[in-house]
Scaffold this active site. Structure first.
Site, PDB file in Angstrom:
ATOM      1  N   ALA A  66       0.549  -1.120  -0.438  1.00  0.00           N
ATOM      2  CA  ALA A  66       0.178  -0.158   0.292  1.00  0.00           C
ATOM      3  C   ALA A  66       1.143   1.353  -0.165  1.00  0.00           C
ATOM      4  CB  ALA A  66      -0.768   0.019   1.321  1.00  0.00           C
ATOM      5  N   GLY A 112      -0.201  -5.266   0.679  1.00  0.00           N
ATOM      6  CA  GLY A 112      -1.677  -5.072   0.160  1.00  0.00           C
ATOM      7  C   GLY A 112      -1.865  -5.945  -1.223  1.00  0.00           C
ATOM      8  N   GLU A 115      -1.837  -9.528  -0.387  1.00  0.00           N
ATOM      9  CA  GLU A 115      -3.254  -9.419  -0.625  1.00  0.00           C
ATOM     10  C   GLU A 115      -4.421  -9.254  -1.637  1.00  0.00           C
ATOM     11  OE1 GLU A 115      -4.553  -7.964   4.169  1.00  0.00           O
ATOM     12  OE2 GLU A 115      -3.546  -6.343   2.674  1.00  0.00           O
ATOM     13  N   GLU A 135       3.331  -5.810   7.594  1.00  0.00           N
ATOM     14  CA  GLU A 135       2.932  -4.662   7.767  1.00  0.00           C
ATOM     15  C   GLU A 135       2.767  -4.863   9.809  1.00  0.00           C
ATOM     16  OE1 GLU A 135      -0.102  -5.962   4.480  1.00  0.00           O
ATOM     17  OE2 GLU A 135       1.256  -7.311   6.642  1.00  0.00           O
TER      18      GLU A 135
END
Length: 260
Positions: A66, A112, A115, A135
């Site tokens: 991200a 992300g 993900e 993370e």
């Protein structure tokens, strides 16, 4: 529709969605997530599109994570809203889509990015790809379904090890753990994705969508996946594709499915 951060191309019935932020290692900022929502909504609604391949621009990254700079000013409410919106508008949209989605992981798939790949129905990786959920190094946990989908794919123990250590794994490791289904050279990545998807697209479209719903419900809390299977199995008997499939089998010919 015009996109600033995505490149959309069609190859027969395959829709390519390429995250086109190579200079930023294809990081997922808010604008890119909004575009992904629109691009997948368009692809799922387009009758000419049978399935989707998503990949990243350039040789280095699928999606390297991200855009962390957008996190800096968020409080609890803002972080919760960011996660919930991402789940609803992008990651669950992909996972629950009625057309098959293949992630062609061409490099780093971190945070992300991993993900996003895990929300897709099938994942294949180039042999140079690296994957991980880092993370906790930022004082966060995965917020776009990573804790849930990684556990479903590789099991609780390996998911906890990956998430708690924040270590990256190789494509070969990902294949061994069941996170991806194929590892190929970088040059073979997109041809392999097309090979798999083109085979899928010879099958009955309504049955494909039903199968996705059934498999997803195997991992959905509070839903009996067996009941979903019974229901979807029964509904298939009311389709023209079922009648065509049976006729083709009995007549020893190739079925011509119309998605009806």
């Amino acid at each position: 529709m015009e996109f600033q951060n995505l490149k959309i191309t069609d190859k027969g019935r395959i829709r390519y969605i390429t995250i086109n932020r190579e200079a930023k290692l294809n990081a997922l900022n808010k604008a890119t997530l909004t575009e992904l929502h629109n691009a997948f909504s368009d692809a799922f609604a387009d009758p000419e599109t049978g399935g989707i391949i998503i990949t990243g621009a350039g040789p280095k990254a699928f999606v390297a994570g991200a855009d962390i700079s957008e996190f800096a000013g968020l409080d609890v409410a803002g972080g919760t809203a960011l996660s919930r919106t991402g789940h609803t508008e992008v990651f669950n949209l992909i996972a629950n889509g009625g057309k098959p989605v293949i992630a062609a992981i061409n490099g780093f798939a971190l945070g992300g990015g991993l993900e996003l790949a895990m929300a897709c129905h099938i994942r294949i990786a180039a042999e140079n790809a690296k994957m991980g959920l880092p993370e906790v190094t930022l004082g966060l946990v995965p917020g776009y379904g990573g804790t849930q989908r990684l556990t479903q794919l590789v099991g609780k123990g390996k998911a906890l090890e990956m998430i708690l250590t924040a270590d990256m794994i190789t494509a070969a490791d990902a294949l061994q753990y069941g996170l991806v289904t194929h590892v190929v050279t970088a040059d073979e990545l997109l041809p392999k994705a097309e090979e798999i998807l083109n085979k899928i697209l010879t099958r009955a479209p309504l049955a494909l969508a039903a199968a996705i719903r059934c498999v997803n419900d195997a991992d959905t809390y509070g839903i009996n996946g067996y009941e979903t299977e019974i229901t979807e199995f029964g509904k298939c008997f009311g389709t023209k594709d079922f009648k065509e499939g049976v006729a083709a089998f009995l007549e020893k010919r190739k079925a011509d499915f119309k998605g009806e």
